[in-house]
Design an enzyme around this catalytic site. Structure first.
Site, short mmCIF file in Angstrom:
data_model
loop_
_atom_site.label_atom_id
_atom_site.label_comp_id
_atom_site.label_asym_id
_atom_site.label_seq_id
_atom_site.Cartn_x
_atom_site.Cartn_y
_atom_site.Cartn_z
N THR A 325 -3.91 -1.30 6.47
CA THR A 325 -2.81 -1.17 5.55
C THR A 325 -3.28 -2.06 4.09
O THR A 325 -4.14 -2.78 3.87
CB THR A 325 -1.61 -1.73 5.86
OG1 THR A 325 -1.77 -3.29 6.27
CG2 THR A 325 -1.25 -1.17 7.39
N CYS A 326 -2.30 -1.99 3.02
CA CYS A 326 -2.51 -2.75 1.87
C CYS A 326 -1.88 -4.01 1.95
O CYS A 326 -1.96 -4.75 0.77
CB CYS A 326 -1.81 -2.18 0.63
SG CYS A 326 -0.09 -1.71 0.90
N ASP A 327 -1.40 -4.54 3.08
CA ASP A 327 -1.14 -5.74 3.00
C ASP A 327 -1.96 -6.74 3.52
O ASP A 327 -2.68 -6.62 4.47
CB ASP A 327 0.26 -5.66 4.24
CG ASP A 327 1.06 -7.04 4.30
OD1 ASP A 327 0.51 -8.03 3.97
OD2 ASP A 327 2.20 -6.96 4.97
#
EC number: 4.1.1.17
Length: 391
Positions: A325-327
């Site tokens: 994910t982009c987290d």
């Protein structure tokens, strides 16, 4: 989660033949049923499965086939799931906080046992349950030995449990006690301490217990060098009950989740990228099947396999491992010792992943889609690796 037909003997065979780009959970019915039989034959009482650990229909059906006839359910959805597969299964609704509509739904579904840990929750049950229903008072102790303590959320003190148990018996319900020593508890003496407290509570309330539920918390095999002492725990439970209750010993029930299903599933993740100083980016992370790892600590039961099935066997190198994910929080705890010869497109096979790997998936950023494949064996060697020193 999609499911494939049982065409392959092992994860290695499947990965070589199918080359999946999404995460794959490999379920071995043989391993699952063997785990269930170990509990049914070793535990000195009734074994119920905590559905929350893994609610997959294939898991429930295999447990039923192995002799598990009772299920610890924590919600109307879990009740409906078990009832759809087995109208006769015993249901124990031991989440002690329920709405009145959830209680009514449980009564309609024929729930056999209920738990309670607080006077307000007892008032909801009293008058709503059929005569003779089992009500187990849940209590807590300050006992160490688990990965984290369930007593922070649920459980009456000993004094509160005495009052509740007397009320349950006085109202004509089948009196019981229940506890949970905490997740991944490997110390048999934790169960002994709780059983001793159960004896004190029953004695102070002047109640002969119909049943004692010794909870879940039984450990699974998470680290290579730590074999769970299940037989020692079973033996200590039996001995403690005899010591405390003698001839008036209640019947026993347990509600394992993790220890029943963890070993039956291995998880295959693909390396999407190797970047920077050897950082690894996978196709799943803490918002998917690895959600528990930051809480429990990362398991070391990891193998790395090339797409052609060869085991990566280069010298271990500590690496940061990131999810897809982009987290930036989507990172596995610590650094993992992984082979220096691993490459983009390889697979990480993580063993012992049957518990809580599917139940807590979020689908954040569109990731978390898991494929389920049925195989016979999980621990087949992944071929012969080649050795290459790190640069």
């Amino acid at each position: 989660m999609s499911e494939t037909r049982p065409l392959h003997r092992s994860p290695r065979d499947y990965l070589v033949a199918e080359a999946p780009d999404e995460p794959v959970l490999f379920l071995s019915p043989e391993v699952l049923q063997a785990s269930a039989r170990r509990f049914c034959e070793g535990f000195p009482g009734m074994v119920t499965y905590a559905v929350k650990a893994n609610p997959a229909e294939a898991v429930l059906l295999n447990l039923m086939a192995a002799g598990v006839a009772g299920f610890d359910v924590a919600s109307p959805a879990e009740i409906a799931l078990v009832r759809s597969l087995s109208p006769e299964a015993a249901l124990h609704y031991h989440n002690p906080v329920r709405s009145r509509s959830e209680i009514a739904m449980g009564v309609a579904a024929g729930v056999a046992s209920w738990s309670v840990d607080q006077p307000g929750e007892w008032r909801k049950l009293d008058g709503a349950l059929p005569p003779g229903a089992e009500v187990a008072v849940r209590f807590k102790l300050a006992v160490s030995g688990a990965a984290y303590d369930f007593g922070e959320k649920f459980g009456a003190t000993e004094a509160e449990a005495v009052a509740l148990l007397a009320q349950v018996a006085g109202a004509g319900f089948r009196p019981a006690l229940t506890f949970h020593p905490g997740t991944q508890c490997a110390d048999p003496e934790a169960w002994a301490a709780y059983i001793e407290a159960a004896g004190r509570i029953a004695g102070a309330a002047g109640v002969r217990l119909a049943r004692l539920n010794v909870g879940g918390g039984f450990p699974s095999h998470r680290m290579r060098g730590e074999v769970p002492p299940l037989d020692a725990i079973f033996a200590r439970i039996g001995a403690a009950v005899r010591e405390v209750f003698g001839e008036e010993a209640p019947t026993l029930v347990c509600e394992p989740g993790r220890a029943l299903v963890a070993e039956a599933v291995s998880l295959a993740l693909r390396v999407k990228s190797l970047r920077g100083m050897g950082e690894v980016y996978l196709n799943d992370g803490i918002y998917g099947a690895l959600a528990e790892q930051p809480l429990m600590g990362m398991t070391d039961r990891i193998r790395v396999m090339a797409p052609d099935g060869r085991a990566r066997a280069g010298a271990a190198r500590d690496r940061l491992v990131w999810g897809p994910t982009c987290d930036s929080l989507d990172r596995l705890p610590g650094k993992l010792p992984l082979p220096c010869d691993m490459a983009e497109g390889d697979y990480l096979l993580i063993d012992g992943m049957g518990a809580y790997s599917t139940a807590t998936v979020t689908r954040f950023n569109g990731y978390g889609g898991l494929r389920l494949a049925t195989v016979r064996a999980l621990n087949e060697p992944s071929g012969t690796g080649h050795h290459r020193p790190c640069a």
